[in-house]
Enzyme design. Structure first.
Site, PDB file in Angstrom:
ATOM      1  N   ARG A   1       0.876  -0.772   0.299  1.00 33.59           N
ATOM      2  CA  ARG A   1       0.304  -0.608  -0.026  1.00 33.59           C
ATOM      3  C   ARG A   1       1.048   1.326   0.193  1.00 33.59           C
ATOM      4  O   ARG A   1       2.351   1.042   0.056  1.00 33.59           O
ATOM      5  CB  ARG A   1      -1.183   0.436   1.533  1.00 33.59           C
ATOM      6  CG  ARG A   1       0.030   0.034   2.222  1.00 33.59           C
ATOM      7  CD  ARG A   1      -0.906   0.578   3.330  1.00 33.59           C
ATOM      8  NE  ARG A   1      -0.435   1.633   3.566  1.00 33.59           N
ATOM      9  CZ  ARG A   1       0.772   2.903   3.961  1.00 33.59           C
ATOM     10  NH1 ARG A   1       1.924   1.324   3.755  1.00 33.59           N
ATOM     11  NH2 ARG A   1       0.670   3.912   3.378  1.00 33.59           N
ATOM     12  N   GLY A   2       0.504   2.465  -0.210  1.00 33.13           N
ATOM     13  CA  GLY A   2       1.229   3.634  -0.797  1.00 33.13           C
ATOM     14  C   GLY A   2       1.175   3.846  -1.449  1.00 33.13           C
ATOM     15  O   GLY A   2       1.470   3.480  -2.707  1.00 33.13           O
TER      16      GLY A   2
ATOM     17  N   ASP B   1      -2.166  10.797  -2.574  1.00 33.32           N
ATOM     18  CA  ASP B   1      -2.225  10.026  -3.027  1.00 33.32           C
ATOM     19  C   ASP B   1      -2.671  10.242  -5.257  1.00 33.32           C
ATOM     20  O   ASP B   1      -2.452   9.264  -5.731  1.00 33.32           O
ATOM     21  CB  ASP B   1      -3.626   8.960  -2.766  1.00 33.32           C
ATOM     22  CG  ASP B   1      -3.373   7.703  -1.476  1.00 33.32           C
ATOM     23  OD1 ASP B   1      -2.951   8.415  -1.013  1.00 33.32           O
ATOM     24  OD2 ASP B   1      -2.649   6.646  -1.765  1.00 33.32           O
TER      25      ASP B   1
ATOM     26  N   ASN C   1      -5.406  12.445  -0.260  1.00 33.07           N
ATOM     27  CA  ASN C   1      -5.053  11.813   0.712  1.00 33.07           C
ATOM     28  C   ASN C   1      -5.631  10.501   1.787  1.00 33.07           C
ATOM     29  O   ASN C   1      -7.153  10.685   1.775  1.00 33.07           O
ATOM     30  CB  ASN C   1      -4.555  12.462   1.264  1.00 33.07           C
ATOM     31  CG  ASN C   1      -3.237  11.536   2.893  1.00 33.07           C
ATOM     32  OD1 ASN C   1      -2.134  11.144   1.787  1.00 33.07           O
ATOM     33  ND2 ASN C   1      -2.800  12.218   3.622  1.00 33.07           N
TER      34      ASN C   1
HETATM   35  C1  LIG Z   1       3.423   8.335   0.463  1.00 33.71           C
HETATM   36  S1  LIG Z   1       2.048   7.825  -0.146  1.00 33.71           S
HETATM   37  C2  LIG Z   1       0.900   7.197   1.422  1.00 33.71           C
HETATM   38  C3  LIG Z   1      -0.444   7.385   1.230  1.00 33.71           C
HETATM   39  O1  LIG Z   1      -1.684   5.991   0.681  1.00 33.71           O
HETATM   40  C4  LIG Z   1      -2.220   5.727   1.983  1.00 33.71           C
HETATM   41  O2  LIG Z   1      -3.006   5.378   1.504  1.00 33.71           O
HETATM   42  P1  LIG Z   1      -3.543   3.642   1.411  1.00 33.71           P
HETATM   43  O3  LIG Z   1      -2.530   3.148   2.915  1.00 33.71           O
HETATM   44  O4  LIG Z   1      -5.187   3.428   1.749  1.00 33.71           O
HETATM   45  O5  LIG Z   1      -2.432   3.158   0.610  1.00 33.71           O
HETATM   46  C5  LIG Z   1      -2.481   7.418   2.577  1.00 33.71           C
HETATM   47  O6  LIG Z   1      -3.142   8.251   1.949  1.00 33.71           O
HETATM   48  C6  LIG Z   1      -0.858   7.594   2.017  1.00 33.71           C
HETATM   49  O7  LIG Z   1      -0.766   8.855   2.779  1.00 33.71           O
END
Ligand SMILES: CSC[C@H]1O[C@H](OP(=O)(O)O)[C@H](O)[C@@H]1O
Length: 331
Positions: free
Chosen positions: A48-49, A234, A244
């Site tokens: 994720r991220g 994001d 985000n």
């Molecule tokens: C470095 S960008 C990380 C960004 O992604 C996360 O979302 P997710 O955990 O659902 O993939 C979150 O929005 C973070 O800020």
């Protein structure tokens, strides 16, 4: 050191993912050799991220090509399977961007795709270190207090990227410069990327931090306990509106009212100039069970339903600065 941890890496057999759903209790790896397994890992947030999803999308093309070679897929089937990876989560622009980056190399074979995916990883790590430097420089030039008290939301570190991190990369840079007092880590319900992942990264490096309920963020800011908030992204629209993790816009509103900077940190791969403004960004809605249950145990009444948007959009007017590897853009 967590700053060196890698959320993913290619191995001869396929794509090895650090399963982030098992952290911090267990360090578990997934060896991905099939498209369905990669899509499942993306949708479960095992990987994720935004930037990490970009790398996973890039390597995912190689996974699909290898599986297609084993199973005799024709070109149409291969294209369809790659499209499924590209569409596995809608909000982070990086996932599609990673797939699109390596696709032109598919005609040359898997090795060419892998070489380009490796470049995606190298470039992301380099970008994150530059973001750390630019972000720390900007914050230190705008915020007088020393040492600094920083608020983060969700996880934006090595686990969310190919390494080092974006907003957490700025935190690491401030720590390295000896000007960081404490990090307020929003737990980030419902999947707890803050209390499980950001806290794990910071604890690994002995960086002082306090995990707090998401609901505490606004009062922590308004009580003057925070000097600056730094978050990831994001998808950043052409006008600066930023998608985000859910809860980000609440932090931004509190920062605006308190008069402290709200900093967005993201590599250029997260900028989507084809999207004019934030209300065009698709917000992923996730399973109701993530809200209605805690650790798999139902906490809400059986009659209750849930609303579970995974992201929100912070309008550019609430953003002090967006930091990328090329520098800063103030709003
Ligand atoms: C470095 S960008 C990380 C960004 O992604 C996360 O979302 P997710 O955990 O659902 O993939 C979150 O929005 C973070 O800020």
């Amino acid at each position: 050191m967590a700053s060196e941890i890698r959320s993913l890496a290619w191995h001869d057999t396929g794509l090895r993912l650090l399963d982030q759903t098992a952290l911090p209790q267990r360090v578990v790896y997934l060896d991905i050799t099939e498209v369905d397994a990669l899509i499942d890992a993306i949708r479960r947030l095992a990987v994720r991220g935004a930037p990490a999803l970009g790398a996973a999308g890039a390597y995912g093309v190689a996974v699909a090509m290898r599986q297609g070679g084993r199973e005799g897929w024709d070109a149409a089937r291969l294209a369809a399977e790659i499209g499924r990876i590209r569409d596995a989560r809608p909000t982070a622009v990086n996932l599609a961007g990673g797939v699109d980056r390596v696709l032109p190399f598919a005609a040359e074979g898997v090795e060419a795709v892998l070489a380009e995916a490796d470049a995606v990883v190298r470039e992301d790590v380099e970008a994150n270190h530059a973001i750390g430097r630019h972000g720390a420089d900007w914050i230190l030039s705008r915020v007088g207090r020393r040492p600094l008290r920083v608020l983060t939301h969700c996880n934006t570190g090595s686990l969310a990227t190919a390494g080092w991190g974006t907003a957490l990369g700025i935190v690491r840079e401030l720590h390295a410069r000896g000007v960081l007092e404490v990090v307020y880590v929003d737990e980030t319900r419902p999947l707890l990327q803050g209390s499980r992942l950001t806290a794990w990264e910071l604890a690994q490096e002995g960086i002082a931090h306090l995990v707090q309920p998401d609901g505490a963020a606004a009062s922590t800011i308004l009580r003057g306990l925070v000097d600056v908030a730094v978050i990831g992204a994001d998808r950043i629209a052409a006008n600066g509106d930023t998608a985000n993790k859910i809860g980000s816009v609440g932090v931004a509103l509190a920062c605006a009212d308190a008069g402290i900077p709200f900093v967005v940190a993201a590599p250029l791969t997260t900028f989507d100039d084809a999207t004019a403004h934030g209300d065009e960004i698709t917000i992923e809605e996730r399973p109701e069970s993530e809200v209605l249950e805690v650790a798999g145990v139902r906490v809400a009444p059986v009659e209750s339903r849930a609303f579970n948007p995974a992201f929100d959009v912070t309008p550019a007017r609430l953003i002090s600065v967006i930091v990328n590897e090329a520098g800063v853009r103030e709003y």
